[in-house]
Design an enzyme around this catalytic site. Sequence first.
Site: not given
Length: 462
Positions: A435, A451, A301, A332
């Site tokens: 990023e 930010q 998920h 997971n």
Amino acid sequence: MKIKNLLFASCISLAFASCSKDAMQEPVPVKPNQSALSSRQNAAVQAATVITEDFETGSKSAYAAADITLSTGSWNLDDALIGSTASDVKSGTKSVRIRNTGTLSMNFNVSNPTSVNIKHAVYGSDNSSTWQLWVSNDNGSTYAQTGSTITTSSSQLTTATFAISATGNLTFQVRKVSGGTNRINIDDISFSTGGGTVPPDPGTGGTPGNTTDNNNLLLGNPTNAQPSINSAANYLMDQTYYTESYNRDKGTPNWVSWHISSTDLGSSSRANNFRADINLPSGWYQVSNTSYSGSGFDRGHNCPSGDRTSDNTANSSTFLMTNMIPQAPKNNQQTWAGLENYVRTLVQAGSEVYVVMGSYGSGGTGTNGYQTTIDGGNVNVPSHIWKVVVVLPNGNNDLSRISTSTRVIAVDTPNDQTTVSTDWKQYLTTVKSIEAASGVNLMSNVSQSIQDVLKSRTDQGS
């Protein structure tokens, strides 16, 4: 909350109407102030022309065939009516209810639409039915089916998207083709014209640039994803309980974004109903519940089942295969399970959180060894999996409460059964690093000065 039909009053006509919803056209950061939102909305108006019929203005209480006048023009309902009961599934106060082999037909044309979005659900406790979208270029004299046959099986409104290749002045008709006396509800039919795309309805998940608290995309759209079939590698999907950018060619999400508050955590049990997402655009490959079988990878998920236990519908939504990635079982079941449980303890202790999870790269190691794809090449196996969690004390006006002291947890793990540690804290990193590795732009709705501070800081894990 639902945004109602956005047809401009001065532009409504039977043959043409234009409106706009916030489509997040620019990738630049949007700060939470009215002028920035107005600029974004103006850009959306210029980029797309959208006709939306929400059926709120009409009344028809009998199934017998009849024409009714709605905000977009005249429609014909045959073995269909306008429903407003508690059993009618709707995003406002009304929706169309169709039974047997009933039809919902336009008595007017739309010029050169490029796509059509239609919301649909089963009525009350009825069983599933199928329906089709048909198109005419001769004012309804003859029709041809466009797109694939849609199965309606959910008691919650979901969106079917159709790409329209026909050109000219077109008339559309919804035809229920199976299910007998089982009824379906149809709502919010949107036609995109002029080369634009139909933006998503905000629903619980919201739209990019929306500054409403608890919006799944409150902090921004990380890749400027769009709900356009021309954006197949970055396709925006509002799944109500989470919002995602889906990659058709990888068969996985690029990222999934959601909000968690104490009201999202309840006692509903795990649905375990893994299933294909039938609301993908017509013709796109649908990853199935068995696509990962024998691969050595879990159906991992993005938005966890445990984050959506308020009711059965919320939990079931997390088992769509468009919410899954091939995840190494150890990664997971241990590493990520530990992080997910920790985040929920923060919520239970009085915080609310905004979460974005994604993956990047190709090539992971499961119990059967290293693989770059599974399911006959239809599903990419990512090399890394990441998550960013913004933690706030419970409250209102969430964007304005984010400051340089706000806690941000950023984690980036290898998708490797053999080397991954079970301790998620070993993989704490900066948002900037995520990023740079994945190509996303996170927290774009937060002021740039804040930010810069938050993205450069590594959390301590406690």
